[in-house]
Write an enzyme that holds these catalytic residues in place. Structure first.
Site, short mmCIF file in Angstrom:
data_model
loop_
_atom_site.label_atom_id
_atom_site.label_comp_id
_atom_site.label_asym_id
_atom_site.label_seq_id
_atom_site.Cartn_x
_atom_site.Cartn_y
_atom_site.Cartn_z
N ASP A 122 39.18 -18.33 35.85
CA ASP A 122 40.34 -17.60 35.25
C ASP A 122 41.18 -18.47 34.38
O ASP A 122 42.07 -18.09 33.74
CB ASP A 122 41.17 -16.88 36.14
N GLY A 123 40.69 -19.86 34.41
CA GLY A 123 41.44 -20.84 33.62
C GLY A 123 42.84 -21.19 34.33
O GLY A 123 43.48 -21.82 33.53
N ARG A 180 34.47 -38.79 30.38
CA ARG A 180 33.64 -38.94 31.59
C ARG A 180 32.29 -39.20 31.45
O ARG A 180 31.78 -39.02 30.54
CB ARG A 180 33.79 -37.46 32.19
N ASP A 249 31.05 -35.54 36.51
CA ASP A 249 32.13 -34.90 35.62
C ASP A 249 33.73 -35.43 36.05
O ASP A 249 34.59 -35.05 35.26
CB ASP A 249 32.19 -33.36 35.68
N ASN A 250 33.70 -36.10 37.44
CA ASN A 250 35.03 -36.41 37.68
C ASN A 250 35.04 -38.11 37.68
O ASN A 250 35.79 -38.66 38.51
CB ASN A 250 35.23 -35.94 39.17
P1 AMP Z 1 36.52 -29.34 39.16
O1 AMP Z 1 36.35 -28.80 40.38
O2 AMP Z 1 38.08 -29.18 38.95
O3 AMP Z 1 36.12 -30.76 38.96
O4 AMP Z 1 35.86 -28.45 38.23
C1 AMP Z 1 34.62 -28.06 37.84
C2 AMP Z 1 34.35 -27.16 36.73
O5 AMP Z 1 34.75 -26.01 36.92
C3 AMP Z 1 34.80 -27.58 35.36
O6 AMP Z 1 34.23 -27.42 34.08
C4 AMP Z 1 36.38 -26.90 35.40
O7 AMP Z 1 36.89 -26.60 34.26
C5 AMP Z 1 35.65 -25.56 36.15
N1 AMP Z 1 36.96 -24.76 36.59
C6 AMP Z 1 37.47 -25.12 37.78
N2 AMP Z 1 38.26 -24.20 38.16
C7 AMP Z 1 38.26 -23.27 37.06
C8 AMP Z 1 39.04 -22.27 36.86
N3 AMP Z 1 39.83 -21.59 37.46
N4 AMP Z 1 38.67 -21.37 35.71
C9 AMP Z 1 37.80 -21.91 34.78
N5 AMP Z 1 37.13 -23.00 35.23
C10 AMP Z 1 37.33 -23.57 36.18
MG MG Z 2 36.74 -31.80 37.48
#
Ligand code: AMP
Ligand code: MG
Length: 495
Positions: A122-123, A180, A249-250
């Site tokens: 949901d972004g 990254r 990616d982190n």
């Molecule tokens: P993260 O777990 O924060 O490292 O995110 C991993 C991937 O999932 C990244 O591409 C984020 O942009 C995507 N992502 C995480 N949470 C959301 C969300 N609520 N809506 C859209 N994309 C998400």
């Molecule tokens: Mg991330």
């Protein structure tokens, strides 16, 4: 609308590096916190940031003049599996600011609505994870550990739907950059070597200008990132930090701690401690972190091979040699961190053994990592001072006293006869924090804010953790270890 002197260098790169995306407005923005010292460093007007117009920008309800909002493309290995397209699914880069210190930084909204990279997400972000990132990233900064930072947090007046509805929030994150390992992987997966060449140049200009003229730019970049990541992970280990989701990616090219999802700090020491509920096999457990960092760097190296040398064999050989330097860099940094923690100012052959022996004894008695080292600062001043209290943290007093005998002998070899040395105690206190973001206190602060609209505990954490190495009268409760029933055993990504 106020003009912010953003410089959007990333938005001037080729169009397939990002998707131009404005943030999506929220119902009712409400300011939780602005980081005033950081705002000043960025050259931003604090009073304006707190005004309706400023808060609208921080919530994504308005776009400041000068901003060119984009969502960045990247890929990544998640728990070892390659995902060719991730990207900013819930983050939007507003632009870059050159601070009063001359440093360029990204200003990014996190939780500001869907982008072309959102997939099924949901972004949005929930308040809990936003407060967690605010507190922990600022605490890391205050401890002197490279990290992204938090400029502001706002609530949205909307709910986000996770396991259950939660208050929504937006974090303004500041980073040296959001490059990254996964950014390089994104283009490598598409065999877009021109893009990797561009990224290499951008990364060198931005983070490692000292080697910008190196004859082999790709190899020079790899060398720098290897060294930066080795140093970073050594610093994490020094304060008991478990990142929890060290996916590529982190893993930042700048060597900053990036992404505070399911992160946690050790209470009782154990090398294989993990907290993240999704890290079932302990891939990202405490002492696995150096090994994983090196694995992530190997993924970076692979993307750079075609640039390192036209001859593939020669490229592999050079990149492998560079990757191997991780161990040297890490061992040196880790030993440096740990020597400082036990108050050694010089280097001697048996130091690593002395450190490892201590860690094994801490693990054997499940001793609180932070409290132990903080008390040890007093133990350096005088052999007797504190010794009984410290020893009482172990299952058997002898477990400490046996080690302490060797430690004191080593201190004596530095001319610290009798163990009395106020200067040494002072220097130990500068590397052994009294205050870390204790998991249970962070949990409490998140619950108070999310469920009772009480931001007092969050404010207390931010205030006290800004000075982690200083004793603070009246705040001792934040330094205490959790009672058994208070222990946080699992953390969640909160996405
Ligand atoms: P993260 O777990 O924060 O490292 O995110 C991993 C991937 O999932 C990244 O591409 C984020 O942009 C995507 N992502 C995480 N949470 C959301 C969300 N609520 N809506 C859209 N994309 C998400
Ligand atoms: Mg991330």
């Amino acid at each position: 609308m106020r003009v912010i002197p953003f410089d959007n260098s990333y938005a001037r790169l080729p169009g397939h590096f990002y998707a131009r995306t404005p943030p999506t407005a929220v119902k009712k923005p409400h300011l939780v916190k602005v980081n005033e010292p950081l705002a000043s460093l960025l050259g931003l007007d604090v009073a304006w940031l707190k005004s309706d117009e400023g808060v609208a920008v921080l919530a994504g309800n308005a776009v400041a003049e000068g901003s060119d909002p984009i969502a960045l493309a990247y890929a990544g290995h998640q728990f070892g599996n390659f995902v060719p397209q991730l990207g900013d699914g819930r983050a939007i880069l507003l632009g870059e600011l050159v601070g009063t210190d001359g440093k360029r930084r990204d200003v990014q909204l996190k939780g500001s609505g869907p982008t072309p990279f959102s997939r099924r997400g949901d972004g949005r972000a929930a308040l809990g994870p936003v407060l967690r990132e605010y507190v922990v990233s600022e605490a890391m900064h205050a401890m002197g550990i490279p990290t992204t930072r938090a400029l502001a947090a706002v609530t949205t007046g909307e709910h986000v739907h996770r396991e259950r509805p939660q208050a929504g929030a937006v974090l303004t994150r500041i980073a040296g950059s959001h490059l990254r390992v996964g950014t390089f992987e994104y283009f490598a997966a598409r065999s877009d070597f021109e893009a990797i060449d561009t990224l290499t140049r951008v990364a060198l200009e931005r983070h490692y200008p000292q080697v910008i003229d190196a004859p082999n730019a790709a190899l020079a970049l790899l060398e720098c990132v290897v060294a930066a990541q080795a140093f970073l992970v050594a610093r994490w280990l020094g304060v008991g930090f478990v990142h929890g989701v060290m996916n590529t990616d982190n893993t930042s090219i700048s060597g900053e701690t990036l992404d505070y999802g399911p992160c946690a700090f050790l209470d009782e020491y154990h090398p294989l401690k993990k907290f993240s509920s999704i890290d079932v096999n302990g891939r990202y457990a405490f002492m696995n972190q150096p090994k994983i960092a090196q694995w992530n760097l190997a993924r970076l190296a692979e993307t750079l091979l075609p640039l390192v040398d036209e001859n593939q064999e020669a490229a592999v050989e050079q990149a492998t040699a560079t990757l191997k330097t991780f161990t040297t860099h890490f061992d040196e940094a880790f030993l440096g961190v740990m020597r400082a923690k036990i108050g050694l100012a010089t280097e001697a052959a048996g130091d690593l053994a002395l450190v490892m022996e201590l860690l094994s004894r801490l693990a054997g008695s499940s001793v609180d990592y932070t409290i132990f080292f903080r008390r040890l600062c007093g133990g350096a001043e005088s052999e007797k001072a504190n010794a009984k209290t410290i020893a009482a943290m172990f299952e058997h007093e002898g477990a400490f006293f046996e080690w302490a005998e060797r430690w004191h002998a080593r201190l004596a070899s530095e001319g610290c006869a009798g163990g009395v040395d106020a200067a040494r105690m002072e220097s130990m206190r500068k590397v052994n924090p009294a205050y870390i973001p204790r998991n249970h206190r962070l949990e409490e602060a998140i619950v108070a804010a999310s469920e009772k609209d009480d931001f007092g505990p969050f404010e207390a954490l931010v205030r006290v953790l800004a000075r982690p190495y200083e004793e603070q009268v009246g705040e001792e409760w934040l330094a205490e270890a959790p009672k058994v029933e208070e222990r946080v055993r699992a953390t969640f990504c909160g996405t």
